[in-house]
Design a protein around this motif. Structure first.
Motif, short mmCIF file in Angstrom:
data_model
loop_
_atom_site.label_atom_id
_atom_site.label_comp_id
_atom_site.label_asym_id
_atom_site.label_seq_id
_atom_site.Cartn_x
_atom_site.Cartn_y
_atom_site.Cartn_z
N ALA A 12 0.84 -1.21 0.00
CA ALA A 12 0.00 0.00 0.00
C ALA A 12 0.87 1.25 0.00
O ALA A 12 0.61 2.22 -0.74
CB ALA A 12 -0.94 0.00 1.20
N ALA A 13 1.92 1.24 0.80
CA ALA A 13 2.81 2.40 0.86
C ALA A 13 3.55 2.58 -0.46
O ALA A 13 3.71 3.71 -0.96
CB ALA A 13 3.80 2.23 2.01
N ALA A 14 4.01 1.47 -1.05
CA ALA A 14 4.72 1.55 -2.32
C ALA A 14 3.79 2.03 -3.43
O ALA A 14 4.19 2.81 -4.30
CB ALA A 14 5.31 0.18 -2.68
N LEU A 15 2.55 1.58 -3.39
CA LEU A 15 1.57 1.98 -4.40
C LEU A 15 1.34 3.49 -4.35
O LEU A 15 1.31 4.16 -5.39
CB LEU A 15 0.25 1.24 -4.16
CG LEU A 15 -0.88 1.53 -5.14
CD1 LEU A 15 -0.55 0.97 -6.52
CD2 LEU A 15 -2.19 0.91 -4.62
N LYS A 16 1.22 4.04 -3.15
CA LYS A 16 0.97 5.47 -3.00
C LYS A 16 2.21 6.30 -3.37
O LYS A 16 2.12 7.28 -4.10
CB LYS A 16 0.52 5.78 -1.57
CG LYS A 16 0.35 7.26 -1.26
CD LYS A 16 -0.69 7.92 -2.17
CE LYS A 16 -0.88 9.39 -1.82
NZ LYS A 16 -1.73 10.10 -2.81
N LEU A 61 10.03 -2.82 -7.22
CA LEU A 61 10.36 -3.32 -5.88
C LEU A 61 11.44 -4.40 -5.89
O LEU A 61 11.94 -4.78 -4.83
CB LEU A 61 9.10 -3.88 -5.22
CG LEU A 61 7.99 -2.84 -4.96
CD1 LEU A 61 6.76 -3.53 -4.38
CD2 LEU A 61 8.48 -1.75 -4.01
N GLN A 62 11.81 -4.91 -7.07
CA GLN A 62 12.79 -5.99 -7.14
C GLN A 62 14.12 -5.48 -7.72
O GLN A 62 14.15 -4.51 -8.47
CB GLN A 62 12.26 -7.11 -8.05
CG GLN A 62 11.00 -7.77 -7.54
CD GLN A 62 10.52 -8.86 -8.49
OE1 GLN A 62 10.77 -10.04 -8.28
NE2 GLN A 62 9.84 -8.45 -9.55
N PRO A 63 15.22 -6.16 -7.36
CA PRO A 63 16.50 -5.83 -8.01
C PRO A 63 16.48 -6.28 -9.46
O PRO A 63 15.67 -7.11 -9.86
CB PRO A 63 17.51 -6.63 -7.19
CG PRO A 63 16.72 -7.76 -6.61
CD PRO A 63 15.35 -7.23 -6.36
N GLY A 64 17.38 -5.71 -10.25
CA GLY A 64 17.46 -6.11 -11.65
C GLY A 64 16.47 -5.35 -12.51
O GLY A 64 15.87 -4.35 -12.11
N ILE A 65 16.30 -5.82 -13.73
CA ILE A 65 15.47 -5.15 -14.73
C ILE A 65 14.35 -6.08 -15.19
O ILE A 65 14.52 -7.31 -15.22
CB ILE A 65 16.33 -4.69 -15.94
CG1 ILE A 65 15.54 -3.76 -16.85
CG2 ILE A 65 16.86 -5.89 -16.71
CD1 ILE A 65 16.40 -3.09 -17.92
N ILE A 594 -3.86 13.84 -2.08
CA ILE A 594 -4.79 13.72 -3.20
C ILE A 594 -4.53 12.40 -3.93
O ILE A 594 -3.39 12.07 -4.26
CB ILE A 594 -4.61 14.90 -4.19
CG1 ILE A 594 -4.89 16.24 -3.51
CG2 ILE A 594 -5.49 14.72 -5.42
CD1 ILE A 594 -6.33 16.52 -3.24
N PRO A 595 -5.57 11.59 -4.21
CA PRO A 595 -5.37 10.37 -5.00
C PRO A 595 -4.79 10.70 -6.36
O PRO A 595 -5.25 11.63 -7.04
CB PRO A 595 -6.79 9.81 -5.14
CG PRO A 595 -7.54 10.37 -3.97
CD PRO A 595 -6.97 11.75 -3.74
N GLY A 596 -3.75 9.97 -6.75
CA GLY A 596 -3.09 10.21 -8.02
C GLY A 596 -1.83 11.03 -7.89
O GLY A 596 -1.15 11.29 -8.89
N VAL A 597 -1.49 11.44 -6.66
CA VAL A 597 -0.27 12.22 -6.42
C VAL A 597 0.74 11.35 -5.67
O VAL A 597 0.54 11.02 -4.50
CB VAL A 597 -0.56 13.49 -5.60
CG1 VAL A 597 0.74 14.25 -5.32
CG2 VAL A 597 -1.55 14.39 -6.35
N GLY A 598 1.79 10.96 -6.37
CA GLY A 598 2.88 10.23 -5.73
C GLY A 598 4.03 11.17 -5.42
O GLY A 598 3.94 12.39 -5.62
#
Length: 620
Positions: A12-16, A61-65, A594-598
């Motif tokens: 949830a935190a990463a998503l926001k 969230l993961q290492p690499g590409i 505001i939703p949509g603001v990261g």
């Protein structure tokens, strides 16, 4: 390469922080967790369901590409623009780039500068890339996943089969320990199985999200002299829309007519050169043109979220293609309308096109292709003429059951009455029977001429004015009789076969009608124009008193987008602007909620928009 387990990550935190969203859409979180767990997966998620985020968030969230295989230049460029504006390092490699730029981006990928790299399948499978570049990426910084976007392209049973996709199984054979994540918007059970087999997915997690998009209103209208006026009224609204037509000629004519009536409309079809198509598409995406008039060549991979209406000016090819094309409306989750116009002439055009499916060498009909095309046409006609819930019909096509009514289609909001047309059906079938006694068979149009007492020379020369059914239905219009003929066909009460052209004959059910053992009911024709019960998309979005501020924020967004060379929705969606109007954030802390603001958008745009809001709200 150590990967985070799904339970270790605060999604949830990463998503926001990364994408600005406060919550996942239905089905997204489960797909993200399986991707983070390193599983192969197949995710079927409808247009507007947010499938791209399901591989983009794990990539961050993961290492690499993460390597994303995508079939269209427009699709990969659009997604990369969105990712970059969210502060996520992503790039693409395709034929639009010069060789030196391709080399620079590949070196950047090898040095770990990017989290996502988008490629076309043709590029990936080039021997120099597959055996060289890819091998070095895997051995170096590491590839955490192969993503196959638009995975239905791998299946001959899909609606957009691409032979190159068949070769992508080489990824699994060469790199068996790297997860393969397949995504697509629509796939029947047969296509799903084919995708799994063709990509050699290993015990994949299969996620099938609901195909139901409740924000879309579905309606069907008769095509008549008022149709263009209805289209013009809609096109003059301050909202983006797509008009789909069957032929290039119709596209050009409609676009020109709309332009002459003051609408910023542009055409799009395969007859235009590639550069013109690109310019027209870009103008639409950037809000420089409000309406695009197109054949089916337009739309795949176009991520314009604020399309408020999609009109099919002609019958679509299949029910699946209609779902895909109409689904380009309302990708932002806000209300949108999907309207289909059709007439008997459309049916004749579709049948003519089906008859053109012949072997190019011998000229002989391709019987299997014609049979499949007629089956698909029948499904579209059943949808168009049905009194059932429109959404229920679509969902049933994909194997999903809708419990109850959707209350967001014309049939649910304004149910049509059924009329008993048994007598007319018996008269029509009797006409077929009288001709059969003479060893003659004809199509529906000729039968209607007999029933209405036509004085055509052909009919008189054939001696059909002497039939007992001649003129028996002259008190009904041609359109009424056409409706009877279509209903008999769709309800399986008469047989249609080919004898150089479509002809009708009786079957077992026909005789049940003739003997009075079966009733025939036909729905009233759908009315023209917008129903009173319909809600105009966007009408309730912004209170009248707040409209000036909303317009100012849209203007600011457009200026910023033009300066950066990106579509306005890359900056913020309309829904985010409406939340700014509603909450009127006075500080960056309030703006961040505001939703949509990261985080990236907060840093880039927060001060500009809060200053604009304060200026607009300041007392005069």
């Amino acid at each position: 390469m150590t990967q985070p387990t799904p339970d270790d990550v605060d999604l949830a935190a990463a998503l926001k922080s990364r994408f600005g969203f406060s919550s996942f859409r239905p089905g997204q979180e489960a797909v993200v967790r399986d991707a983070l767990a390193g599983r192969d997966l197949l995710a079927i998620m409808p247009t507007g369901g947010g499938k791209s985020l399901c591989f983009q968030l794990p990539a961050v969230l993961q290492p690499g590409i993460t390597l994303v295989i995508s079939p269209l230049i427009a699709l990969m460029q659009d997604q990369v623009r969105l990712l970059q504006d969210n502060g996520i390092a992503a790039t693409y490699i395709n034929s639009s780039l010069e060789p030196n730029e391709v080399g620079a981006r590949l070196r950047g990928a090898a040095q770990g500068e990017y989290k996502l790299l988008y490629l076309a399948p043709e590029r990936l499978l080039q021997s120099g890339f597959f055996d060289g570049v890819l091998k070095r990426l895997v051995a170096g910084r590491g590839v955490n996943a192969f993503v196959i976007d638009e995975a239905h392209c791998v299946s001959e049973w899909g609606h957009d089969f691409r032979p190159e996709y068949r070769q992508l199984a080489a990824l699994r054979h060469r790199h068996p320990n790297i997860p393969v994540l397949a995504f697509t918007a629509t796939a029947t059970p047969r296509v799903r199985d084919d995708i799994i087999n063709q990509l050699a997915l290993h015990e994949p997690a299969v996620h099938v999200a609901s195909f139901n998009r409740p924000n879309l209103y579905y309606g069907v209208r008769p095509k008549n002299k008022r149709t263009y006026d209805e289209l013009l009224t809609r096109a003059r609204e301050q909202s983006a829309g797509i008009v789909y037509c069957l032929s290039r000629k119709r596209v050009d004519e409609l676009a020109l007519q709309l332009q002459s009536d003051g609408v910023a409309a542009l055409p799009y079809h395969a007859g235009l050169d590639a550069e013109q198509r690109r310019r027209n598409q870009e103008a639409f995406i950037r809000d420089d043109a409000r309406v695009i008039v197109a054949t089916i060549a337009f739309g795949m991979g176009i991520n314009k979220p604020d399309v408020r209406w999609v009109i099919h000016y002609d019958l679509p090819r299949t029910l699946e293609s209609y779902y895909q094309e109409s689904g380009r409306a309302g990708r932002d989750g806000d209300p949108a309308e999907c309207i289909l116009y059709f007439s008997a002439a459309d049916i004749r055009t579709a049948e003519f096109l089906i008859q053109q499916k012949v072997d190019p060498d011998t000229g002989e009909p391709l019987a299997d292709e014609q049979r499949l095309a007629r089956q698909q046409l029948r499904q579209v006609l059943n949808y168009a003429e049905s009194t059932e819930c429109r959404r229920g019909i679509q969902l049933r096509y994909f194997g999903e059951v809708l419990n109850g009514s959707c209350w967001n289609c014309d049939n649910c909001r304004s149910p049509r009455q059924l009329q008993d047309r048994t007598i007319e059906a018996q008269q029509f079938l009797s006409c077929i029977a009288r001709l059969a006694q003479r060893r003659e068979r004809f199509g529906a149009a000729y039968l209607i001429d007999i029933l209405r007492g036509s004085q055509s020379q052909r009919l008189i020369d054939n001696g059909h004015a002497q039939l007992s059914v001649y003129g028996i239905g002259k008190h009904h219009s041609i359109e009424t009789w056409r409706g009877v003929a279509r209903a008999l066909l769709h309800q399986g009460l008469v047989q249609e076969t080919q004898d150089g052209y479509p002809v009708l004959s009786l079957n077992a059910l026909s005789w049940e009608v003739l003997r009075g053992e079966r009733k025939v009911q036909i729905a009233d024709a759908p009315p023209s124009g917008r129903r009173k019960s319909e809600t105009r998309p966007g009408a309730e979005d912004v209170h009248v008193a707040d409209q000036p501020l909303f317009d100012r924020l849209r203007a600011l967004r457009k200026r910023l987008a033009d300066q950066s060379g990106v579509p306005p929705y890359v900056i913020f969606h309309d829904a985010t602007l409406r939340e700014m109007v509603r909450r009127a954030p006075a500080s960056l802390e309030e703006f961040a909620a505001i939703p949509g603001v990261g985080q990236a958008k907060l840093a880039r745009y927060g001060q500009l928009f809060t200053d604009e809001i304060r200026s607009a709200r300041a007392p005069v």
